[in-house]
Design a protein around this motif. Structure first.
Motif, PDB file in Angstrom:
ATOM      1  N   PRO A 191       0.823  -1.212   0.000  1.00 31.67           N
ATOM      2  CA  PRO A 191       0.000   0.000   0.000  1.00 31.67           C
ATOM      3  C   PRO A 191       0.857   1.262   0.000  1.00 31.67           C
ATOM      4  O   PRO A 191       1.847   1.357   0.726  1.00 31.67           O
ATOM      5  CB  PRO A 191      -0.789  -0.116   1.309  1.00 31.67           C
ATOM      6  CG  PRO A 191      -0.774  -1.573   1.638  1.00 31.67           C
ATOM      7  CD  PRO A 191       0.553  -2.069   1.159  1.00 31.67           C
ATOM      8  N   MET A 192       0.486   2.216  -0.828  1.00 34.68           N
ATOM      9  CA  MET A 192       1.137   3.514  -0.842  1.00 34.68           C
ATOM     10  C   MET A 192       0.629   4.308   0.370  1.00 34.68           C
ATOM     11  O   MET A 192      -0.492   4.099   0.826  1.00 34.68           O
ATOM     12  CB  MET A 192       0.790   4.228  -2.146  1.00 34.68           C
ATOM     13  CG  MET A 192       1.492   5.547  -2.372  1.00 34.68           C
ATOM     14  SD  MET A 192       1.116   6.201  -4.038  1.00 34.68           S
ATOM     15  CE  MET A 192       2.515   5.570  -4.956  1.00 34.68           C
ATOM     16  N   ALA A 193       1.451   5.199   0.893  1.00 32.73           N
ATOM     17  CA  ALA A 193       1.044   5.939   2.085  1.00 32.73           C
ATOM     18  C   ALA A 193       1.551   7.374   2.056  1.00 32.73           C
ATOM     19  O   ALA A 193       2.526   7.701   1.374  1.00 32.73           O
ATOM     20  CB  ALA A 193       1.549   5.235   3.342  1.00 32.73           C
ATOM     21  N   ALA A 194       0.859   8.222   2.813  1.00 32.96           N
ATOM     22  CA  ALA A 194       1.251   9.627   2.961  1.00 32.96           C
ATOM     23  C   ALA A 194       2.010   9.782   4.278  1.00 32.96           C
ATOM     24  O   ALA A 194       1.556   9.316   5.326  1.00 32.96           O
ATOM     25  CB  ALA A 194       0.014  10.513   2.957  1.00 32.96           C
ATOM     26  N   PHE A 195       3.181  10.431   4.200  1.00 35.37           N
ATOM     27  CA  PHE A 195       3.999  10.691   5.378  1.00 35.37           C
ATOM     28  C   PHE A 195       4.261  12.191   5.508  1.00 35.37           C
ATOM     29  O   PHE A 195       4.231  12.925   4.516  1.00 35.37           O
ATOM     30  CB  PHE A 195       5.338   9.953   5.279  1.00 35.37           C
ATOM     31  CG  PHE A 195       5.238   8.461   5.389  1.00 35.37           C
ATOM     32  CD1 PHE A 195       5.347   7.822   6.622  1.00 35.37           C
ATOM     33  CD2 PHE A 195       5.044   7.686   4.254  1.00 35.37           C
ATOM     34  CE1 PHE A 195       5.259   6.437   6.719  1.00 35.37           C
ATOM     35  CE2 PHE A 195       4.951   6.298   4.346  1.00 35.37           C
ATOM     36  CZ  PHE A 195       5.061   5.681   5.583  1.00 35.37           C
ATOM     37  N   SER A 196       4.518  12.627   6.714  1.00 34.25           N
ATOM     38  CA  SER A 196       4.812  14.042   6.931  1.00 34.25           C
ATOM     39  C   SER A 196       5.637  14.240   8.193  1.00 34.25           C
ATOM     40  O   SER A 196       5.477  13.501   9.173  1.00 34.25           O
ATOM     41  CB  SER A 196       3.513  14.844   7.043  1.00 34.25           C
ATOM     42  OG  SER A 196       3.791  16.215   7.307  1.00 34.25           O
ATOM     43  N   LEU A 229      10.865  14.738   2.634  1.00 36.22           N
ATOM     44  CA  LEU A 229       9.969  15.074   3.738  1.00 36.22           C
ATOM     45  C   LEU A 229      10.329  16.371   4.470  1.00 36.22           C
ATOM     46  O   LEU A 229       9.453  17.024   5.041  1.00 36.22           O
ATOM     47  CB  LEU A 229       9.903  13.915   4.736  1.00 36.22           C
ATOM     48  CG  LEU A 229       9.009  12.748   4.294  1.00 36.22           C
ATOM     49  CD1 LEU A 229       9.228  11.525   5.166  1.00 36.22           C
ATOM     50  CD2 LEU A 229       7.547  13.160   4.320  1.00 36.22           C
ATOM     51  N   ASP A 230      11.577  16.765   4.462  1.00 35.12           N
ATOM     52  CA  ASP A 230      11.970  18.014   5.111  1.00 35.12           C
ATOM     53  C   ASP A 230      11.668  19.226   4.237  1.00 35.12           C
ATOM     54  O   ASP A 230      11.675  20.369   4.726  1.00 35.12           O
ATOM     55  CB  ASP A 230      13.462  18.002   5.469  1.00 35.12           C
ATOM     56  CG  ASP A 230      13.788  17.027   6.597  1.00 35.12           C
ATOM     57  OD1 ASP A 230      12.892  16.780   7.429  1.00 35.12           O
ATOM     58  OD2 ASP A 230      14.917  16.513   6.632  1.00 35.12           O
TER      59      ASP A 230
END
Length: 271
Positions: free
Chosen positions: A109-114, A186-187
């Motif tokens: 599964p693809m996912a959103a990170f932050s 992400l940065d």
């Protein structure tokens, strides 16, 4: 006396023939497989399984999403295992190649990170979103955001691009990057949409994803596959590699390497 010599010659010839036959039976077939370097430990288990089937599996590691198909098309490797069907279809069309799947591996599964927010609802006007720059994974990332209620897409388009966004209330800014680079951004962005193997390679904890793609019957095009040149699709030795992958031992290693961010697909009835 002559009769004994003839018998000796016949016996010697038969003995040599039998030895040669035994030697051929013990001869291994060498097959080169190109993989994403995050899957190395999994393929070490496959290599052991393949050894029992008379296959000497040579693992060739790649760090991006383009080299494995190029290497396969140019005959530098015999097969690869890192991509899903949509990516393969897109690659074949744009590079005029004829590469085909011969077996399923996993679905990731693809996912959103932050590093800046803990929920997609916290996105602000003009927020920056990193997505993969290839057509299939980029479209998949946009569909993930639509399923989260962040944007709306043109439903008539099978694999959307940013041009197919019908509604973008927050005026989100999209930054297309090589899929392997999304986790490293992400940065610099507010949110990055990251493929499962890339997230694992970057040591991103799937439990800390702020949104994860749902896995169901619509996920079948995203199942990862073992791929060969079409002329080799019926190769019996290559099919032995597929069987060497699709085992309980490999499924156990997949869970060890990826936790819940990768699901064995050959024995999973997606619903």
């Amino acid at each position: 006396m002559k009769f004994k010599k003839v018998l000796l010659l016949i016996f010697t010839a038969v003995f040599v023939f039998v030895l040669a036959g035994c030697g051929n039976q013990n001869k291994e077939t060498t097959i080169k497989v190109g993989i994403n370097n995050s899957d190395t430990e999994i393929w070490k288990v496959v290599k052991k399984n393949a050894k029992k089937k008379g296959i000497n599996l040579k693992i060739v590691e790649f760090s991006d999403y383009n080299q494995p198909n190029t290497a396969l098309a140019q005959g530098e490797i015999d097969m690869n295992a890192y991509q899903h069907r949509y990516f393969l279809d897109s690659w074949n069309k744009s590079h005029h190649t004829d590469l085909v799947p011969i077996g399923d591996t996993v679905i990731q599964p693809m996912a959103a990170f932050s590093h800046k927010i803990t929920n997609l609802d916290q996105l602000k006007e003009g927020a920056k979103i990193a997505i993969p720059n290839d057509a299939s994974n980029g479209g998949r990332a946009l569909q993930l955001l639509e399923s989260a209620g962040i944007i709306k897409l043109d439903d008539s388009v099978k694999m959307p691009t940013t041009k197919n966004i019908k509604q973008n209330k927050l005026n989100l800014k999209f930054t297309p990057l090589d899929a392997a680079q999304t986790a490293r951004s992400l940065d610099d962005v507010d949110v990055a949409i990251v493929n499962g193997n890339v997230a694992s390679d970057a040591k991103l904890d799937p439990k800390k994803a702020i949104y994860t793609e749902k896995v169901n019957d619509k996920s079948k095009p995203w199942i990862n596959i073992i791929v060969v040149d079409k002329k080799n699709k019926d190769n019996k030795d290559y099919k032995k590699v597929v069987k060497a992958f699709q085992t309980k031992a490999v499924a156990k290693e997949i869970k060890k390497v990826y936790g819940g961010s990768a699901i064995p697909a050959w024995n999973n009835d997606l619903k």
